[in-house]
Design an enzyme around this catalytic site. Structure first.
Site, PDB file in Angstrom:
ATOM      1  N   ASP A  31      49.094  78.093  22.379  1.00  0.00           N
ATOM      2  CA  ASP A  31      49.390  79.340  23.765  1.00  0.00           C
ATOM      3  C   ASP A  31      49.212  78.507  24.619  1.00  0.00           C
ATOM      4  OD1 ASP A  31      46.662  79.504  24.172  1.00  0.00           O
ATOM      5  OD2 ASP A  31      46.616  81.688  23.793  1.00  0.00           O
ATOM      6  N   SER A  62      47.195  80.673  18.483  1.00  0.00           N
ATOM      7  CA  SER A  62      45.425  80.423  19.730  1.00  0.00           C
ATOM      8  C   SER A  62      43.861  79.790  19.315  1.00  0.00           C
ATOM      9  CB  SER A  62      46.192  80.995  20.442  1.00  0.00           C
ATOM     10  OG  SER A  62      47.008  81.504  21.028  1.00  0.00           O
ATOM     11  N   ARG A 119      52.287  89.420  17.247  1.00  0.00           N
ATOM     12  CA  ARG A 119      53.664  89.181  18.074  1.00  0.00           C
ATOM     13  C   ARG A 119      54.401  88.849  17.221  1.00  0.00           C
ATOM     14  NH1 ARG A 119      55.337  88.449  23.503  1.00  0.00           N
ATOM     15  NH2 ARG A 119      54.110  86.827  23.447  1.00  0.00           N
TER      16      ARG A 119
END
Length: 709
Positions: A447, A393, A329
């Site tokens: 994350d 992450s 994203r």
């Protein structure tokens, strides 16, 4: 007829089950010869009555009251489930409220006072009815509840209201008892016996929580069917809870059932075993923090250089990247401070093809930059040099807020020439190669840390982050003096635990099963992330598949036939576990899910599959809870407190979407860390919003340092 379950029940075992809670339903074992919709006439089958719809044909009109009709008119399904609307917990409080409104209007209560609260739908709940009917403190509770409704009740009013509650709940118990009596009479007739002896499995909040309900129900049943000896058995087991059709199937304890239970027993951990997991996690945390053992430690306790949580003064436009799975994203996050604090987000999702995930590092980062370029065009912001937070992450060894060396790829990534490299530099080099735009990379973010920061923006006591989704990880605010690989002794710093690797040194081998070993051996990173492979969404379905293969080989499932589907790795996605374990799902629907997966199952198979799923996910929630108990206890001990109040920010599909994971996880933390009062707060987009907040805090930190120099 939602659920049809072939019977293995022996005479005298449970043949009938009811739910009397928010909704109401019953199922029972019917003779197969009487079920015209099903072929065959041998044996019995469980019928799901769906008795909530009793009366929808007008057969109960003579006993429905004006209050029942008013409730029906105001419902989302007028004319449907009429029996349920008269007898279930969902409508009981509302029935009482409507009666009180009418009595008040006629001057029979509250000296005719009618308040807006009393006129508001939902203001009297079933739990209030239960409280009012308690023998000792009922009238006191009644006074409190009515006072909150602003009706200024007298003692006489309270007595009258208690009487109304009793009439409404007594009618409910009588209605359930009457319909139950009808089924018991049928069972007696089917068996052709002079006296029926049977057990009724029963569940539901109304039956369990209301102080008089169970006693009244039992009494009425015995009065209506005097020629039956009925024993009521409260359903307690996890998978049976709220699922009447599952509870009703009384398995005869054959050798097969015993062996299945023996298999499942390996996954059922005692409190002593969970305390041992907590203790071992604490040992590994210390090893990760100590300089001399850090290199060999499995729980890496990586410093993030995030030294504080947001304070509400953050302001500006920030770009955030989120790489942590098969999707990537890019986000524009506009943070505004002041009285009208707000966070506005725009984002676009891009896929990462498997050939890029497992190609070269240059190809991966060029693909990421190509996606950023597309997003900046889309937002019309190519010319602005925005500060950027990169949510990455994967295990990283950070040397500063904007430098992170990739320790190892996880989650199916295998891109070459990345491990051991600074991923921020790899991103900066790819931006230079593109020669289209400039960005100021301020922070590399995990994350889990982003999750903590997002929740801390809303709740200042949030000092722990947890991801329980595809992967599993946690972070928390540790005292800098305890993080020996970082210079300084002042203040706190967020530590990214990378707890997925807990157990890689063999410390969890005594609770790992052969199925866990099989999942590990067939994974991309054998021997690594062993804890994560026992408790994260990416692997739970695979553990279930391994168990199902074994049970099929042993002839306990799918008629002993291992289908091509069952042989396919990854076919049993975790979302199917969530669906199968849903309390609202009848066995026929479980069967439909299995058929979607190409598994031609009987209803017996569905029962076993449901139990396997429940057992595997329960263990996942419990060992994840044991890890969290170790973390909150560590914070409490750091601060030399007898009692700690702390908030944990949580994200992840497993936690959010699985019907039981969060409840079992929270319960485990409570049991294993009794000196900590832990509040769990769901994070809203930790990897996007969190990255922007860390970037904002980082920019502020940079400005402060510049002023000091």
């Amino acid at each position: 007829m939602l659920s049809t379950v072939k019977s293995h029940s022996a005479t005298g075992l449970m043949q009938l089950c009811i739910v009397s809670g928010t909704g109401t339903n019953a199922c029972y074992m019917e003779e197969l010869r009487h079920i015209d919709l099903v072929e065959g006439d041998e044996g019995r089958m469980c019928i799901n009555t769906e008795w909530g719809a009793f009366g929808d044909d007008g057969s109960l009109e003579d006993i429905r009251t004006e209050f029942d009709r008013e409730i029906d008119r105001g419902s989302i399904n007028p004319g449907k489930q009429l029996f349920e609307k008269m007898a279930s917990g969902m409508y009981m409080g509302e029935l009482v409220r409507l009666i009180l409104v009418k009595m008040a209007k006629e001057g029979l209560l509250f000296e005719g006072r009618i308040t807006p609260e009393l006129l508001t739908k939902g203001k009297i709940e079933t739990k209030h009815v239960s409280a009012i009917e308690k023998t000792k403190e009922g009238l006191k509770k009644c006074m409190e509840i009515l006072t909150r409704l602003g009706v200024e009740p007298s003692d006489e009013d309270c007595l009258a209201v208690q009487h109304v509650c009793t009439i409404v709940s007594f009618r409910s118990a009588n209605l359930i008892a009457s319909t139950l009596g009808g089924i018991l009479s049928r069972l007696k007739e089917n068996k052709g016996v002079a006296r029926l002896r049977t057990t009724v499995g029963i569940d539901g909040s109304l039956y369990k929580m209301h102080p008089q309900y169970a006693r009244r129900l039992h009494k009425t049943v015995r009065r209506l069917v005097p020629d039956s000896d009925v024993r009521f058995l409260l359903s307690e087991s996890g998978s049976a809870k709220g699922a009447a059709m599952v509870t009703a199937v009384a398995y005869r304890l054959t050798e097969q059932a015993r062996q299945i239970q023996q298999t499942m027993a390996e996954f059922r951990l005692s409190k002593a075993q969970l305390l041992e997991v907590k203790k071992r996690m604490k040992v590994e945390i210390e090893r990760g923090l100590k300089k001399e053992s850090h290199k060999e430690a499995t729980v890496k306790m990586l410093p993030t250089f995030v030294r504080r949580t947001p304070d509400g003064t953050e302001n500006g436009d920030f770009l955030a990247l989120d790489l942590g799975g098969t999707n990537f994203r890019v986000l524009l996050v506009k943070i505004r401070s002041g009285k009208r604090r707000s966070v506005e987000m725009h984002n676009k999702i891009y896929a990462i093809p498997i050939e890029v995930m497992q190609g070269t590092g240059e190809e991966l980062f060029d693909h990421i930059v190509h996606c950023i370029s597309d997003f900046l065009d889309y937002m019309g912001m190519k010319s602005a040099r925005l500060p950027l937070g990169f949510t990455f992450s994967f295990p990283c060894h950070q040397t500063s807020l904007d430098a992170g060396i990739l320790v190892t790829w996880t989650k199916g990534f295998k891109a070459t020439d990345c491990e051991g490299e600074d991923v921020v530099e790899l991103l900066r080099e790819a931006i230079k190669r593109k020669e289209e735009f400039e960005l100021d990379v301020v922070a590399i973010v995990n994350d889990t840390v982003g999750t903590m920061m997002t929740c801390a923006y809303e709740e200042p006591t949030c000092e722990v982050g947890l991801i329980a989704g595809t992967g599993s990880n946690a972070c928390y605010m540790e005292e800098v003096k305890n993080i020996e690989i970082v210079e300084g002794n002042e203040g706190r710093m967020c530590v990214n635990m990378e707890w997925g690797a807990f157990g890689d040194n063999g410390c969890l081998d005594d609770i790992r099963t052969k199925y866990d070993q099989s999942v590990d051996e067939n994974s991309l990173n054998e021997g690594k992330q062993r804890y994560e492979k026992m408790c994260s969404g990416m692997y739970l379905g695979e553990i279930v598949r391994q168990i199902l293969i074994d049970l099929t080989k042993r002839g306990f499932l799918f008629r002993g036939q291992i289908s091509e589907t069952l042989k396919t790795r990854g076919i049993f996605e975790t979302k199917f576990l969530s669906q199968i374990e849903s309390d609202r799902l009848a066995l026929l629907q479980v069967r439909a899910i299995l058929q979607q997966l190409g598994l031609d199952s009987t209803c017996d198979d569905s029962i076993i599959v449901k139990e396997v799923c429940g057992t595997v996910s329960r263990r996942a929630a419990q060992i994840c809870g044991a890890g969290m108990a170790a973390v909150v206890d560590k914070i409490r001990e750091n601060r030399r407190l007898d009692h700690l109040d702390v908030t944990v920010g949580v994200d992840g599909t497993l936690y959010k979407l699985h019907p039981h994971f969060s409840r079992i996880f929270q319960q485990t933390v409570k049991e294993l860390a009794p000196k900590c009062e832990v509040t769990f707060l769901l994070s809203e987009d930790g990897s996007g919003k969190g990255a922007a907040l860390i970037t904002a805090v980082g920019c502020r930190q940079r400005e402060l340092e510049a002023q000091q120099h």
